[in-house]
Structures are given as structure tokens and as C-alpha cells.
Design a protein around this motif. Sequence first.
Motif, short mmCIF file in Angstrom:
data_model
loop_
_atom_site.label_atom_id
_atom_site.label_comp_id
_atom_site.label_asym_id
_atom_site.label_seq_id
_atom_site.Cartn_x
_atom_site.Cartn_y
_atom_site.Cartn_z
N PRO A 192 0.88 -1.08 0.16
CA PRO A 192 -0.04 0.11 0.09
C PRO A 192 0.93 1.10 -0.02
O PRO A 192 1.87 1.11 0.53
CB PRO A 192 -0.90 -0.20 1.42
N ALA A 193 0.45 2.25 -0.66
CA ALA A 193 1.05 3.52 -0.58
C ALA A 193 1.39 4.33 0.68
O ALA A 193 2.44 4.73 0.90
CB ALA A 193 0.14 4.66 -1.57
N ASP A 194 0.48 3.76 1.87
CA ASP A 194 0.96 4.20 3.13
C ASP A 194 1.68 3.47 4.08
O ASP A 194 1.76 3.51 5.16
CB ASP A 194 -0.45 4.82 3.79
N TYR A 195 2.35 2.28 3.18
CA TYR A 195 2.96 1.13 4.24
C TYR A 195 4.03 1.80 4.52
O TYR A 195 4.96 2.70 4.40
CB TYR A 195 3.30 0.27 3.08
N TRP A 196 4.38 1.06 6.08
CA TRP A 196 5.76 1.42 6.62
C TRP A 196 5.76 -0.13 7.69
O TRP A 196 4.91 -0.37 8.22
CB TRP A 196 5.56 2.71 7.59
N SER A 197 7.09 -0.13 7.94
CA SER A 197 7.46 -1.43 8.74
C SER A 197 8.78 -1.13 9.11
O SER A 197 9.79 -0.58 8.34
CB SER A 197 7.59 -2.49 7.75
N ASP A 198 9.17 -1.55 10.21
CA ASP A 198 10.49 -1.38 10.88
C ASP A 198 11.41 -2.19 10.19
O ASP A 198 12.78 -2.11 10.47
CB ASP A 198 10.49 -1.65 12.52
N THR A 199 10.83 -3.21 9.33
CA THR A 199 12.09 -4.06 8.63
C THR A 199 12.23 -3.78 7.55
O THR A 199 12.91 -4.56 6.61
CB THR A 199 11.39 -5.56 8.76
N LEU A 200 11.53 -2.85 6.83
CA LEU A 200 11.87 -2.22 5.55
C LEU A 200 13.21 -1.94 5.07
O LEU A 200 14.19 -1.19 6.01
CB LEU A 200 10.84 -0.93 5.34
N LYS A 201 13.67 -2.39 4.09
CA LYS A 201 15.07 -2.06 3.61
C LYS A 201 15.04 -1.29 2.22
O LYS A 201 14.17 -1.69 1.46
CB LYS A 201 15.86 -3.55 3.43
#
Length: 183
Positions: free
Chosen positions: A164-173
Motif C-alpha cells: 500500500p502507498a501508506d505502508y511502513w514497517s520497521d523491517t523495511l530495507k
Amino acid sequence: MDSAQRQQLLAIARQSIHHGLQHGRPLSVNAQDYDESLQQPGASFITLNLHAQLRGCIGSLEAWRPLIVDVAENAYAAAFRDPRFPPVNDIEFPQLEYHISLLNPAEPMQFTSESELLAQLRPHVDGLILEDKGHRGTFLPAVWESLPEPEQFWQHLKLKAGLPADYWSDTLKVSRYTVEEFS
């Protein structure tokens, strides 16, 4: 790359697509027949345009085979394997415009928030690779031309990766790379 090497790469891209139209497979390239610099591992993206519209774009994010081979394989794939388009046909072939992007090695970015990531982006310079939980996507620096604002660029990259366009995660690289482009 000097002008002669660029012309060799553009010629191989054209020849590989022409070969694909005739034989249904990429041109087989013997890297030893070319300049030593073209024999070195290299990562390329081949972008095909037809009447100033995207017609195919496929590439390698990491250098793992000789650059001359990478260009031949990616040109074929851009013409015949890009899932967004039907295969290139004989009528389109003479009208194709070829753009080659040679990727420099990607560097991981360090950030703790989306705003921190956005502040680090260099419009018209950075290509980005996004990875998280089995999703992956990349935008070449040329995409900044159609998505010039960092937030817009970032949101569309997430969508391309299937998030999703508003996606965020602490595991994002996220990694960034630069390119040498020519056509």
C-alpha cells in the motif's frame, strides 16, 4: 564508458531483439570477443520506448555476469518478457528507442522513520530498491522525471512492490544506486 563502448552496447541490445524476433531467444554473446571493460560483471537496465511511450523495461540490480551479456539478455527480456506488454513485433522493431542504464552498486540506506528516509533522497540522482516481507521493487533515477516529488516517488515505488502507498514497517530495507545512462 567511452562512446565506442556505448555504441557497442546499444548495437548488442538491438541485435539481441532482432535475433529474438527471428529465433525466439536472445543473441548468444561471447564476452571474450569484446573490450575487457565489457567483459567485466555489470548490471544494466534496458528501457524500450515506442513513440515516446514505455514499451518495456527489464534489468539486473546486481552485477553477476559480463556486462555485454547482461545487456543482450536484458534487451531481449525487455522486448519479449516484460509482463506489462505483449512481445515486440516486426512492425515495432525498427521504431524502438533504446535507453541503457548501467547501475553502480547499491548502498543500503540508514533511517528510523519515513520522514528521515525521504529527507535523504536525491531527486534525479537516486535509483531505489525497496524490500520487505517478500515484496521488492525498484525505480531507476529516470522515474524522477514523471514523479519529481520524493513523497510521490516513494509512494509509487511501494505500489510497484505490491505494498500500500501508506505502508511502513520497521523491517523495511531500502538501498540506493546511481546509473550511467545513454541512448
